[in-house]
Design a protein around this motif. Structure first.
Motif, PDB file in Angstrom:
ATOM      1  N   UNK A 122       0.827  -1.205   0.000  1.00 36.16           N
ATOM      2  CA  UNK A 122       0.000   0.000   0.000  1.00 36.16           C
ATOM      3  C   UNK A 122       0.867   1.263   0.000  1.00 36.16           C
ATOM      4  N   UNK A 123       1.945   1.215   0.767  1.00 39.10           N
ATOM      5  CA  UNK A 123       2.843   2.380   0.827  1.00 39.10           C
ATOM      6  C   UNK A 123       3.423   2.703  -0.545  1.00 39.10           C
ATOM      7  N   UNK A 124       3.760   1.641  -1.290  1.00 38.78           N
ATOM      8  CA  UNK A 124       4.314   1.878  -2.630  1.00 38.78           C
ATOM      9  C   UNK A 124       3.294   2.624  -3.494  1.00 38.78           C
ATOM     10  N   UNK A 125       2.045   2.172  -3.406  1.00 37.68           N
ATOM     11  CA  UNK A 125       0.996   2.812  -4.207  1.00 37.68           C
ATOM     12  C   UNK A 125       0.751   4.242  -3.733  1.00 37.68           C
ATOM     13  N   UNK A 126       0.833   4.442  -2.404  1.00 39.43           N
ATOM     14  CA  UNK A 126       0.638   5.798  -1.866  1.00 39.43           C
ATOM     15  C   UNK A 126       1.701   6.746  -2.399  1.00 39.43           C
ATOM     16  N   UNK A 127       2.884   6.188  -2.668  1.00 42.14           N
ATOM     17  CA  UNK A 127       3.950   7.036  -3.232  1.00 42.14           C
ATOM     18  C   UNK A 127       3.784   7.219  -4.731  1.00 42.14           C
ATOM     19  N   UNK A 128       2.744   6.659  -5.298  1.00 44.40           N
ATOM     20  CA  UNK A 128       2.427   6.899  -6.701  1.00 44.40           C
ATOM     21  C   UNK A 128       2.783   5.772  -7.647  1.00 44.40           C
ATOM     22  N   UNK A 129       3.502   4.771  -7.169  1.00 42.67           N
ATOM     23  CA  UNK A 129       3.956   3.675  -8.053  1.00 42.67           C
ATOM     24  C   UNK A 129       2.743   2.989  -8.689  1.00 42.67           C
ATOM     25  N   UNK A 130       2.748   2.835 -10.005  1.00 40.65           N
ATOM     26  CA  UNK A 130       1.598   2.217 -10.674  1.00 40.65           C
ATOM     27  C   UNK A 130       1.363   0.773 -10.219  1.00 40.65           C
ATOM     28  N   UNK A 131       0.096   0.397 -10.182  1.00 40.38           N
ATOM     29  CA  UNK A 131      -0.279  -0.962  -9.759  1.00 40.38           C
ATOM     30  C   UNK A 131       0.464  -2.027 -10.580  1.00 40.38           C
ATOM     31  N   UNK A 132       0.557  -1.822 -11.892  1.00 41.19           N
ATOM     32  CA  UNK A 132       1.186  -2.843 -12.750  1.00 41.19           C
ATOM     33  C   UNK A 132       2.661  -3.054 -12.395  1.00 41.19           C
ATOM     34  N   UNK A 133       3.347  -1.990 -11.949  1.00 40.81           N
ATOM     35  CA  UNK A 133       4.753  -2.163 -11.556  1.00 40.81           C
ATOM     36  C   UNK A 133       4.867  -2.828 -10.185  1.00 40.81           C
ATOM     37  N   UNK A 134       3.835  -2.662  -9.347  1.00 40.88           N
ATOM     38  CA  UNK A 134       3.859  -3.315  -8.029  1.00 40.88           C
ATOM     39  C   UNK A 134       3.556  -4.812  -8.187  1.00 40.88           C
ATOM     40  N   UNK A 135       2.527  -5.113  -8.966  1.00 42.99           N
ATOM     41  CA  UNK A 135       2.170  -6.537  -9.140  1.00 42.99           C
ATOM     42  C   UNK A 135       3.080  -7.217 -10.162  1.00 42.99           C
ATOM     43  N   UNK A 136       3.662  -6.409 -11.072  1.00 44.51           N
ATOM     44  CA  UNK A 136       4.548  -6.973 -12.106  1.00 44.51           C
ATOM     45  C   UNK A 136       3.806  -7.574 -13.283  1.00 44.51           C
ATOM     46  N   UNK A 137       2.493  -7.367 -13.353  1.00 43.55           N
ATOM     47  CA  UNK A 137       1.758  -7.899 -14.508  1.00 43.55           C
ATOM     48  C   UNK A 137       0.649  -6.945 -14.935  1.00 43.55           C
ATOM     49  N   UNK A 138       0.199  -7.130 -16.193  1.00 45.79           N
ATOM     50  CA  UNK A 138      -0.962  -6.411 -16.709  1.00 45.79           C
ATOM     51  C   UNK A 138      -1.573  -7.265 -17.814  1.00 45.79           C
ATOM     52  N   UNK A 139      -2.901  -7.278 -17.838  1.00 42.38           N
ATOM     53  CA  UNK A 139      -3.590  -8.080 -18.851  1.00 42.38           C
ATOM     54  C   UNK A 139      -3.702  -7.291 -20.156  1.00 42.38           C
ATOM     55  N   UNK A 140      -3.536  -8.000 -21.263  1.00 41.38           N
ATOM     56  CA  UNK A 140      -3.714  -7.387 -22.583  1.00 41.38           C
ATOM     57  C   UNK A 140      -4.253  -8.461 -23.520  1.00 41.38           C
ATOM     58  N   UNK A 141      -5.341  -8.170 -24.192  1.00 40.40           N
ATOM     59  CA  UNK A 141      -5.967  -9.121 -25.112  1.00 40.40           C
ATOM     60  C   UNK A 141      -6.125 -10.493 -24.433  1.00 40.40           C
ATOM     61  N   UNK A 142      -6.633 -10.432 -23.185  1.00 41.66           N
ATOM     62  CA  UNK A 142      -6.932 -11.634 -22.381  1.00 41.66           C
ATOM     63  C   UNK A 142      -5.728 -12.506 -22.034  1.00 41.66           C
ATOM     64  N   UNK A 143      -4.544 -11.929 -22.087  1.00 40.78           N
ATOM     65  CA  UNK A 143      -3.363 -12.681 -21.630  1.00 40.78           C
ATOM     66  C   UNK A 143      -2.630 -11.836 -20.591  1.00 40.78           C
ATOM     67  N   UNK A 144      -1.957 -12.511 -19.655  1.00 37.36           N
ATOM     68  CA  UNK A 144      -1.174 -11.784 -18.652  1.00 37.36           C
ATOM     69  C   UNK A 144       0.235 -11.542 -19.163  1.00 37.36           C
ATOM     70  N   UNK A 145       0.693 -10.304 -19.047  1.00 39.51           N
ATOM     71  CA  UNK A 145       2.055  -9.952 -19.471  1.00 39.51           C
ATOM     72  C   UNK A 145       2.856  -9.439 -18.282  1.00 39.51           C
ATOM     73  N   UNK A 146       4.143  -9.819 -18.255  1.00 31.13           N
ATOM     74  CA  UNK A 146       5.043  -9.293 -17.238  1.00 31.13           C
ATOM     75  C   UNK A 146       5.390  -7.853 -17.597  1.00 31.13           C
ATOM     76  N   UNK A 147       5.409  -6.980 -16.604  1.00 26.42           N
ATOM     77  CA  UNK A 147       5.869  -5.613 -16.862  1.00 26.42           C
ATOM     78  C   UNK A 147       6.841  -5.166 -15.782  1.00 26.42           C
ATOM     79  N   UNK A 148       7.831  -4.392 -16.186  1.00 27.87           N
ATOM     80  CA  UNK A 148       8.785  -3.790 -15.252  1.00 27.87           C
ATOM     81  C   UNK A 148       8.877  -2.308 -15.627  1.00 27.87           C
ATOM     82  N   UNK A 149       9.511  -1.500 -14.776  1.00 24.22           N
ATOM     83  CA  UNK A 149       9.652  -0.070 -15.111  1.00 24.22           C
ATOM     84  C   UNK A 149      10.483   0.178 -16.383  1.00 24.22           C
ATOM     85  N   UNK A 150      11.030  -0.869 -16.974  1.00 24.33           N
ATOM     86  CA  UNK A 150      11.760  -0.702 -18.243  1.00 24.33           C
ATOM     87  C   UNK A 150      10.815  -0.595 -19.434  1.00 24.33           C
ATOM     88  N   UNK A 151       9.548  -0.921 -19.221  1.00 28.04           N
ATOM     89  CA  UNK A 151       8.599  -0.907 -20.345  1.00 28.04           C
ATOM     90  C   UNK A 151       7.330  -0.143 -19.986  1.00 28.04           C
TER      91      UNK A 151
END
Ligand code: GLN
Length: 283
Positions: A61-90
């Motif tokens: 929660x603290x990370x999110x309070x500091x503004x960090x996007x949810x996808x960078x905290x969880x490390x994933x985001x769904x796209x076209x019904x598939x889960x993709x890994x995401x890091x702050x490099x992308x």
């Protein structure tokens, strides 16, 4: 005490300052801390949280309070019904980009061994999705960032796609001479002085994936110009752009002698992708 319900309510209240989706964010983070699906939160609202899990949740929660996007905290985001890994490099995958996929799939028949290249692939969502949806196609993907290419490769592996040829390249600079049926890209297109770059989640994303010179048009221009050397006769070019760039991108495509130029709107009705066909036989 510390029931799921009360913890969520409190967390959502603290997140309203940083997020438009405070309750959802709190739920996603709690699921991550508990390693349970969202249905668990609905099924057991009165269950008490053990101190250890509460501690994990508080840290997230603290990370999110500091503004960090949810996808960078969880490390994933769904796209076209598939889960993709995401890091702050992308860049974090956005629903807008599904329009590129929709149009790309319409252009490439299911049983066609078409050659496709995704420029500036980032997390690889476009190349991996097209490769998965069009198993006969031969996919190439580029990024100038080696860190991004590592994430894209990870996503290809995750979805058991081993047919994508990756190039570390600034657009076409290091792509060998080849001819494609489809060139597709979600390049950076935000104007460098756009105030949105200083607000919300985008502050945490790689600026090179978001902003471009010439009011956001520089990379689109580079791609559209060079693409003419890499398209088969009657090959297709699809580029994502800003909601206010339809006119300039269409003019650019016209000046470069593309045909059948059309712009398509995303789910929120914003002009988002422009298409051009390369009919001229030589430059
Ligand atoms: N559509 C994204 C945004 O507005 C930008 C993505 C991009 O530059 N390719 O944040």
């Amino acid at each position: 005490m510390h029931s799921i319900k009360s913890v969520l309510r409190e967390a959502a209240e603290t997140l309203v300052l940083v997020s438009d989706s405070a309750l959802l964010d709190a739920e996603v983070l709690l699921c991550l801390a508990l390693n349970k699906p969202r249905s668990h939160l609905r099924a057991w609202p009165d269950r008490q949280l053990p101190p250890e899990q509460l501690g994990v949740f508080t840290a997230l929660l603290e990370q999110r309070q500091q503004g960090r996007p949810i996808a960078y905290i969880t490390g994933t985001r769904e796209f076209w019904s598939r889960d993709f890994e995401v890091t702050p490099d992308v860049l974090i995958p956005r629903p807008d980009t599904e329009l590129l996929i929709e149009l790309g799939l319409k252009l490439i028949p299911a049983d066609c061994p078409a050659k496709i290249i995704d420029l500036g692939t980032g997390s690889g969502i476009i190349a991996v999705t097209l490769a998965a949806e069009r198993p006969y196609a031969q996919l190439s993907a580029t990024d100038f960032s080696l860190a991004a290419l590592r994430v894209a490769q990870l996503n290809a592996d995750k979805h058991r796609i081993n047919s994508i040829k990756f190039y570390q390249s600034n657009w076409f600079a290091d792509v060998p001479a080849m001819q494609f049926d489809l060139i597709i890209s979600n390049p950076p297109y935000i104007a460098e002085d756009d105030r949105h770059l200083q607000q919300g989640d985008v502050r945490f994303e790689p600026l090179t994936a978001l902003a471009a010179a010439e009011q956001g048009l520089a990379d689109i221009r580079t791609i559209a110009r060079a693409a003419r050397n890499y398209l088969k006769p009657c090959g297709h070019l699809l580029i994502e752009h800003g909601y206010d760039q339809q006119q300039s991108v269409q003019t650019l495509f016209k000046d470069l002698q593309y045909d059948d130029i059309q712009t398509y709107a995303d789910l929120s009705g914003q002009p988002r992708v422009t298409y051009g066909q390369w009919k001229s036989s030589s430059l």
